[in-house]
Design a protein around this motif. Structure first.
Motif, mmCIF file in Angstrom:
data_model
loop_
_atom_site.group_PDB
_atom_site.id
_atom_site.type_symbol
_atom_site.label_atom_id
_atom_site.label_comp_id
_atom_site.label_asym_id
_atom_site.label_seq_id
_atom_site.Cartn_x
_atom_site.Cartn_y
_atom_site.Cartn_z
ATOM 1 N N VAL A 17 7.245 -7.372 -11.939
ATOM 2 C CA VAL A 17 8.154 -6.266 -11.626
ATOM 3 C C VAL A 17 9.609 -6.624 -11.906
ATOM 4 O O VAL A 17 10.061 -7.729 -11.604
ATOM 5 N N GLY A 38 3.995 2.464 -13.010
ATOM 6 C CA GLY A 38 5.278 2.012 -13.519
ATOM 7 C C GLY A 38 6.256 1.758 -12.384
ATOM 8 O O GLY A 38 7.282 1.135 -12.584
ATOM 9 N N ILE A 39 5.928 2.231 -11.171
ATOM 10 C CA ILE A 39 6.765 1.976 -10.002
ATOM 11 C C ILE A 39 5.892 1.338 -8.921
ATOM 12 O O ILE A 39 4.790 1.795 -8.663
ATOM 13 N N HIS A 46 -1.565 3.415 -8.056
ATOM 14 C CA HIS A 46 -0.355 3.817 -8.781
ATOM 15 C C HIS A 46 -0.616 4.989 -9.724
ATOM 16 O O HIS A 46 0.093 5.176 -10.701
ATOM 17 N N LYS A 75 10.316 -1.189 -11.562
ATOM 18 C CA LYS A 75 9.246 -0.833 -12.492
ATOM 19 C C LYS A 75 8.354 -2.026 -12.826
ATOM 20 O O LYS A 75 8.815 -3.159 -12.941
ATOM 21 N N SER A 82 2.330 7.349 -10.130
ATOM 22 C CA SER A 82 3.626 6.765 -10.513
ATOM 23 C C SER A 82 3.417 5.399 -11.151
ATOM 24 O O SER A 82 4.063 4.442 -10.765
ATOM 25 N N ILE A 142 6.731 -4.042 -15.447
ATOM 26 C CA ILE A 142 6.968 -4.224 -16.880
ATOM 27 C C ILE A 142 5.893 -5.093 -17.529
ATOM 28 O O ILE A 142 5.859 -5.251 -18.747
ATOM 29 N N GLU A 154 8.555 0.534 -3.926
ATOM 30 C CA GLU A 154 9.941 1.009 -4.012
ATOM 31 C C GLU A 154 10.742 0.647 -2.756
ATOM 32 O O GLU A 154 11.925 0.348 -2.832
ATOM 33 N N THR A 198 14.938 -2.357 -11.171
ATOM 34 C CA THR A 198 14.480 -0.985 -11.338
ATOM 35 C C THR A 198 13.238 -0.667 -10.502
ATOM 36 O O THR A 198 12.943 0.505 -10.254
#
Length: 261
Positions: free
Chosen positions: A23, A249-250, A244, A29, A247, A31, A253, A27
């Motif tokens: 991660v 990619g996240i 996930h 996200k 969302s 990756i 949070e 951000t």
């Protein structure tokens, strides 16, 4: 008996890849994702790899296992691309697990999984391959097929600066033991490795993050990509996608927000 057991478990799907995200702490996200092999026994329990990987690597089925690992990386990458994820999917290969027919097999995988995204090989135990030219040739082969190469467990054995400077790698992953150093030494190490990888144009992932304080300290030192139980434990593919689905990619949070506050 042992060889037959290993072969049977590879062929019958008793080995399974769990997914653990990498991660970007700035951000939140995902990756990248690392695939971590687990042996699921007859009771449905997951067996940790340090119990069985040495057995596989010392058996005649080592090459067969490597093929399975590579195919899983392409298969999972394609499946995740369909779900909307466009980051790298990494798998681990011991340098001694690379074999002469690997280029043909990679060509085959590209045809079988045309929608696969970026695949990455995390090379472990560089010192097990005594002939440096052989490893250089394998890395060149991976690059030819669009596969990125990471140096795993940096700081252990021969996975050190000699390997960083002498092999055409794309990423460095630090061993989690460096998080256990005293504060001054840890700060000096991570500040240095951030600077060196940046100047060499290499990606950096810090593994083993387990606490908020570790995450905050590393971010203050310039680390941007992390992996560890604090973010997520390795989980099966279906659980990862389910967690996930809306969302992808996240992740976590709330944790990232706490880190940035």
């Amino acid at each position: 008996m042992l060889n037959r057991l290993i072969s049977s478990h590879i062929c019958k799907g008793k080995l399974e890849m769990f997914l653990q995200p990498q991660v970007n702490v700035l951000t939140g996200k995902i990756i990248g994702i690392e695939l971590l092999v687990r042996w699921v026994n007859h009771l449905g329990k997951s067996i940790e790899p340090h119990f069985f990987l040495p057995l596989i690597r010392n058996s005649k089925y080592k090459a067969k296992f490597s093929q399975w690992v590579l195919e899983e990386a392409f298969r999972v990458s394609e499946a995740l691309c369909i779900e909307g994820f466009n980051g790298r999917v990494a798998c681990n290969l011991d340098a001694s697990e690379m074999y002469s027919g690997i280029e043909f097999f990679l060509h085959k995988l590209r045809k079988e999984y045309p929608k696969a995204g970026e695949v990455e090989i995390e090379v472990t135990e560089v010192g097990h391959l005594s002939d440096r030219k052989n490893l250089e040739a394998y890395i060149e082969c991976f690059k030819k097929h669009g596969i990125k190469v990471a140096l795993d467990d940096f700081g252990t054995g021969l996975n050190n600066f000699d390997a960083v400077f002498n092999y055409d790698i794309d990423k460095v992953k630090t061993d989690k033991k460096f998080l256990n150093l005293n504060v001054e030494v840890r700060e000096a190490f991570f500040s240095s490795i951030c600077s060196i990888t940046e100047k060499l144009g290499l990606d950096l992932v810090v593994e083993g993050i387990e606490t908020t304080s570790e995450l905050i300290a590393l971010q203050e030192l310039g680390v941007t990509t992390v992996q560890g139980f604090y973010i997520s434990k390795p989980i099966p593919f279906k659980d990862f996608v389910s967690s996930h689905k809306n969302s992808l990619g996240i992740i976590n949070e709330e944790n990232i927000a706490n880190c940035n506050s």
